[in-house]
Design an enzyme around this catalytic site. Structure first.
Site, PDB file in Angstrom:
ATOM      1  N   ASP A  22       0.836  -1.204   0.000  1.00 35.61           N
ATOM      2  CA  ASP A  22       0.000   0.000   0.000  1.00 35.61           C
ATOM      3  C   ASP A  22       0.869   1.250   0.000  1.00 35.61           C
ATOM      4  OD1 ASP A  22      -2.328   1.444   0.003  1.00 35.61           O
ATOM      5  OD2 ASP A  22      -2.732   1.190   2.144  1.00 35.61           O
ATOM      6  N   TRP A  27       2.822   7.932  -2.485  1.00 35.47           N
ATOM      7  CA  TRP A  27       4.240   8.090  -2.848  1.00 35.47           C
ATOM      8  C   TRP A  27       4.354   8.946  -4.106  1.00 35.47           C
ATOM      9  CZ3 TRP A  27       7.547   6.917  -6.901  1.00 35.47           C
ATOM     10  CH2 TRP A  27       8.907   6.836  -6.614  1.00 35.47           C
ATOM     11  N   ARG A  35      -0.715   8.884 -10.040  1.00 36.61           N
ATOM     12  CA  ARG A  35      -0.742   7.664  -9.232  1.00 36.61           C
ATOM     13  C   ARG A  35      -0.012   6.502  -9.892  1.00 36.61           C
ATOM     14  NH1 ARG A  35      -4.150   7.217  -5.235  1.00 36.61           N
ATOM     15  NH2 ARG A  35      -4.385   5.014  -5.641  1.00 36.61           N
ATOM     16  N   HIS A  39       2.664   3.148  -8.880  1.00 34.70           N
ATOM     17  CA  HIS A  39       2.545   1.718  -9.194  1.00 34.70           C
ATOM     18  C   HIS A  39       3.795   1.249  -9.951  1.00 34.70           C
ATOM     19  CE1 HIS A  39      -1.419   2.013  -7.680  1.00 34.70           C
ATOM     20  NE2 HIS A  39      -1.956   2.591  -8.730  1.00 34.70           N
ATOM     21  N   LEU A 133      10.561 -20.812  -4.524  1.00 31.84           N
ATOM     22  CA  LEU A 133       9.575 -19.880  -3.964  1.00 31.84           C
ATOM     23  C   LEU A 133       8.275 -19.906  -4.768  1.00 31.84           C
ATOM     24  CD1 LEU A 133       8.868 -17.383  -2.093  1.00 31.84           C
ATOM     25  CD2 LEU A 133       9.715 -15.967  -3.958  1.00 31.84           C
TER      26      LEU A 133
HETATM   27  C1  FPP Z   1      -1.776   0.120  -3.439  1.00 28.87           C
HETATM   28  O1  FPP Z   1      -1.393   1.464  -3.440  1.00 28.87           O
HETATM   29  C2  FPP Z   1      -1.210  -0.625  -4.564  1.00 28.87           C
HETATM   30  C3  FPP Z   1      -1.912  -1.238  -5.551  1.00 28.87           C
HETATM   31  C4  FPP Z   1      -3.376  -1.192  -5.592  1.00 28.87           C
HETATM   32  C5  FPP Z   1      -1.252  -1.910  -6.686  1.00 28.87           C
HETATM   33  C6  FPP Z   1      -0.013  -2.700  -6.411  1.00 28.87           C
HETATM   34  C7  FPP Z   1       0.631  -2.955  -7.696  1.00 28.87           C
HETATM   35  C8  FPP Z   1       1.957  -2.874  -7.947  1.00 28.87           C
HETATM   36  C9  FPP Z   1       2.962  -2.614  -6.914  1.00 28.87           C
HETATM   37  C10 FPP Z   1       2.379  -3.050  -9.367  1.00 28.87           C
HETATM   38  C11 FPP Z   1       3.254  -4.214  -9.655  1.00 28.87           C
HETATM   39  C12 FPP Z   1       2.853  -5.483  -9.048  1.00 28.87           C
HETATM   40  C13 FPP Z   1       3.199  -6.706  -9.517  1.00 28.87           C
HETATM   41  C14 FPP Z   1       2.785  -7.898  -8.734  1.00 28.87           C
HETATM   42  C15 FPP Z   1       3.953  -6.918 -10.756  1.00 28.87           C
HETATM   43  P1  FPP Z   1      -2.506   2.568  -3.521  1.00 28.87           P
HETATM   44  O2  FPP Z   1      -2.713   2.918  -4.960  1.00 28.87           O
HETATM   45  O3  FPP Z   1      -3.734   2.116  -2.804  1.00 28.87           O
HETATM   46  O4  FPP Z   1      -1.823   3.752  -2.767  1.00 28.87           O
HETATM   47  P2  FPP Z   1      -2.513   4.882  -1.860  1.00 28.87           P
HETATM   48  O5  FPP Z   1      -3.133   4.169  -0.705  1.00 28.87           O
HETATM   49  O6  FPP Z   1      -1.344   5.742  -1.462  1.00 28.87           O
HETATM   50  O7  FPP Z   1      -3.490   5.597  -2.719  1.00 28.87           O
END
Ligand code: FPP
Length: 248
Positions: A22, A27, A35, A39, A133
């Site tokens: 999260d 970030w 946003r 990611h 893994l």
């Molecule tokens: C949460 O941050 C994150 C996600 C919903 C997506 C996670 C995806 C990745 C890290 C991309 C790559 C992953 C793989 C497995 C290849 P948020 O958007 O909710 O952040 P916020 O809470 O600050 O808004």
């Protein structure tokens, strides 16, 4: 120099670590960016964490990459995230294959665009025989969806005469979940200073140790994983028993 790695007791490693990644959006915002930039940078953290887990000899790593609720985000973000996920997985699959990592998913992939789901399936096939893994990506996953599906299957098996009411116990229920083949996680990490479970592995985390860190996911590195493991190893897991019972 790693402050935490050498403190890890290799004989007391968790077999299964689950992570709620999260803080990508926050970030990116801090950096004055969109946003999706968060990611994109979160991918480095996924790579580092997977590598660290494999190096340590962790058997299962489950990453919450996309929740059922994430489908409700603006379409542009959903599309960009789906695209990033499948592109990254395709790009990383040869490395996973080479390092004996077995890629798996849990979640309702039927909600994904067919082309995305097919591409994902191909990657899964390429690592299917690996024995190191197990990297389990929770994609279009939510625990309530999973439990609902399990109940549906159980009722259907009951009606068909393949499941007797008297035979339903906790193990039976576990066996109907998408995680049936994996042990429950001993350690669940959530980044970004949020103290919620967000519909993740609700049944499976009954006795899991929870670890929350303020670090935003794109900043999460190997050292942060080591720190979480050291913290986990300092805890006494009692499973409802007394301290005297478990230390004897
Ligand atoms: C949460 O941050 C994150 C996600 C919903 C997506 C996670 C995806 C990745 C890290 C991309 C790559 C992953 C793989 C497995 C290849 P948020 O958007 O909710 O952040 P916020 O809470 O600050 O808004």
């Amino acid at each position: 120099m790693s402050q935490y790695k050498e403190q890890i007791d290799k004989n007391k490693l968790p077999q299964h670590i689950a992570i709620i990644m999260d803080g990508n959006g926050r970030w990116a915002k801090k950096m004055g960016n969109q946003r999706i930039f968060g990611h994109e940078n979160g991918v480095t953290s996924v790579r580092e964490t997977t590598e660290a887990a494999a190096e340590l000899g962790i058997k299962y790593l489950t990453l919450y990459a996309f929740s059922t609720e994430n489908w409700n985000r603006p379409k542009a973000e959903v599309d960009a995230l789906m695209n990033l996920l499948v592109k990254t997985i395709e790009l990383e699959t040869p490395t996973l294959a080479k390092n004996n990592v077995k890629l798996l998913t849990i979640g309702d992939t039927s909600r994904m665009p067919k082309e995305t789901a097919d591409r994902l399936q191909q990657c899964i096939q390429q690592t299917a025989n690996n024995t190191g893994l197990h990297l389990i990506l929770a994609l279009s996953y939510s625990s309530r969806w999973e439990i609902t599906e399990a109940i549906r299957s159980m009722v259907s098996d009951g009606i068909n005469g393949n499941l007797a009411t008297a035979d339903i116990n906790e193990t039976t229920i576990s066996n109907y979940l998408s995680t049936a083949k994996y042990p429950d996680p001993e350690l669940l990490i959530r980044t970004s200073g949020e103290y919620r479970i967000s519909n993740f592995l609700l049944w499976q985390i009954a006795y899991t140790e929870l670890y929350f860190t303020e670090v935003l996911w794109p900043d999460f590195r190997k050292e942060d994983l080591y720190q979480a493991i050291v913290n986990f190893q300092s805890r006494e897991r009692r499973f409802g028993k007394t301290s005297e019972q478990v230390t004897q």
